[in-house]
Design a protein around this motif. Sequence first.
Motif, short mmCIF file in Angstrom:
data_model
loop_
_atom_site.label_atom_id
_atom_site.label_comp_id
_atom_site.label_asym_id
_atom_site.label_seq_id
_atom_site.Cartn_x
_atom_site.Cartn_y
_atom_site.Cartn_z
N LYS A 171 -0.01 6.40 18.73
CA LYS A 171 0.93 7.51 18.86
C LYS A 171 0.26 8.79 19.33
CE LYS A 171 3.87 5.50 15.36
NZ LYS A 171 4.26 5.53 13.96
N LEU A 172 -1.06 8.75 19.43
CA LEU A 172 -1.84 9.89 19.86
C LEU A 172 -3.00 9.36 20.70
CD1 LEU A 172 -2.09 13.01 19.41
CD2 LEU A 172 -3.52 12.50 17.44
N THR A 173 -3.15 9.88 21.90
CA THR A 173 -4.25 9.44 22.75
C THR A 173 -5.56 10.02 22.24
OG1 THR A 173 -4.11 11.36 24.22
CG2 THR A 173 -2.72 9.43 24.78
N LEU A 174 -6.65 9.53 22.76
CA LEU A 174 -7.96 10.07 22.38
C LEU A 174 -8.06 11.53 22.81
CD1 LEU A 174 -10.64 9.55 21.01
CD2 LEU A 174 -11.50 8.60 23.15
N ASP A 175 -7.52 11.86 23.99
CA ASP A 175 -7.52 13.26 24.42
C ASP A 175 -6.66 14.11 23.49
OD1 ASP A 175 -9.23 12.80 26.53
OD2 ASP A 175 -7.63 12.61 28.02
N GLY A 176 -5.53 13.58 23.05
CA GLY A 176 -4.69 14.29 22.10
C GLY A 176 -5.39 14.48 20.77
N LEU A 177 -6.10 13.46 20.32
CA LEU A 177 -6.87 13.55 19.09
C LEU A 177 -7.94 14.63 19.22
CD1 LEU A 177 -7.37 12.36 16.25
CD2 LEU A 177 -8.95 10.72 17.33
N ALA A 178 -8.57 14.70 20.39
CA ALA A 178 -9.60 15.71 20.63
C ALA A 178 -9.03 17.12 20.54
CB ALA A 178 -10.26 15.49 21.98
N GLN A 179 -7.76 17.27 20.87
CA GLN A 179 -7.12 18.58 20.81
C GLN A 179 -6.81 18.98 19.36
OE1 GLN A 179 -6.70 20.51 23.50
NE2 GLN A 179 -5.95 22.14 22.22
N VAL A 180 -6.32 18.06 18.55
CA VAL A 180 -5.89 18.40 17.20
C VAL A 180 -6.96 18.18 16.13
CG1 VAL A 180 -3.44 18.06 17.70
CG2 VAL A 180 -4.79 16.15 16.81
N ALA A 181 -7.89 17.29 16.37
CA ALA A 181 -8.95 16.99 15.39
C ALA A 181 -10.22 16.58 16.16
CB ALA A 181 -8.50 15.90 14.43
N PRO A 182 -10.87 17.54 16.81
CA PRO A 182 -11.99 17.21 17.70
C PRO A 182 -13.13 16.44 17.06
CG PRO A 182 -11.75 19.59 17.43
CD PRO A 182 -10.60 18.96 16.76
N LEU A 183 -13.45 16.69 15.80
CA LEU A 183 -14.55 15.97 15.18
C LEU A 183 -14.22 14.49 14.98
CD1 LEU A 183 -15.83 18.59 12.59
CD2 LEU A 183 -16.94 17.86 14.70
#
Length: 192
Positions: A167-179
């Motif tokens: 439901k969240l791409t890796l790029d999206g994850l990097a935006q909301v929870a970069p670590l």
Amino acid sequence: MIAVKQVRTPLDFDAKVKTPGNAWLAANPSTPRPPALWAPFTEALASGFEERCGYGAMFVPADGTVDHFLSVKHHRALSYEWGNYRYVSAAINASKKNADDTVLDPYEVGDGWFEIILPSLQLCTTDRVPQAARAKAEFTLTRLKLRDGEKVIRQRRAWYRLYLDGKLTLDGLAQVAPLIAVAVRRQTGAVP
């Protein structure tokens, strides 16, 4: 925690907050808590922090607040200084209380000082933390409950689960929870 660039002072901050705030401080020397004249500028601070908590390094859409890095209790004269504000989650701000500069300043954290361990989602320091900052970094993890506090782990788990469920791409994850995104890339060998 991740490196955060210092947020520029909004153009009208001094006129709307600093000048009237400092006048209030002078007129009310014994009142413990000054009025939150800074509140209308929370959005500008949040934007500078990319809507992420300066300590938790995760998106905080609903409970983001202004932290006085050097507390009003101990540094009253800095109550209305833009450079003393950090954008943080309310829960972490409550843990920090008046710890002031005994914890790391988000503006002083360097790239790669902290990492998330998968699958536990615990936060730990790396060998990139300078020796002079190591004790403070460890204290910060403990005081702010960043290593493995229940609330922060729950939040990390929610972001990670969204990613794992597609439901969240890796790029999206990097935006909301970069670590967490860095941990996933490290685990999978994906190029950042």
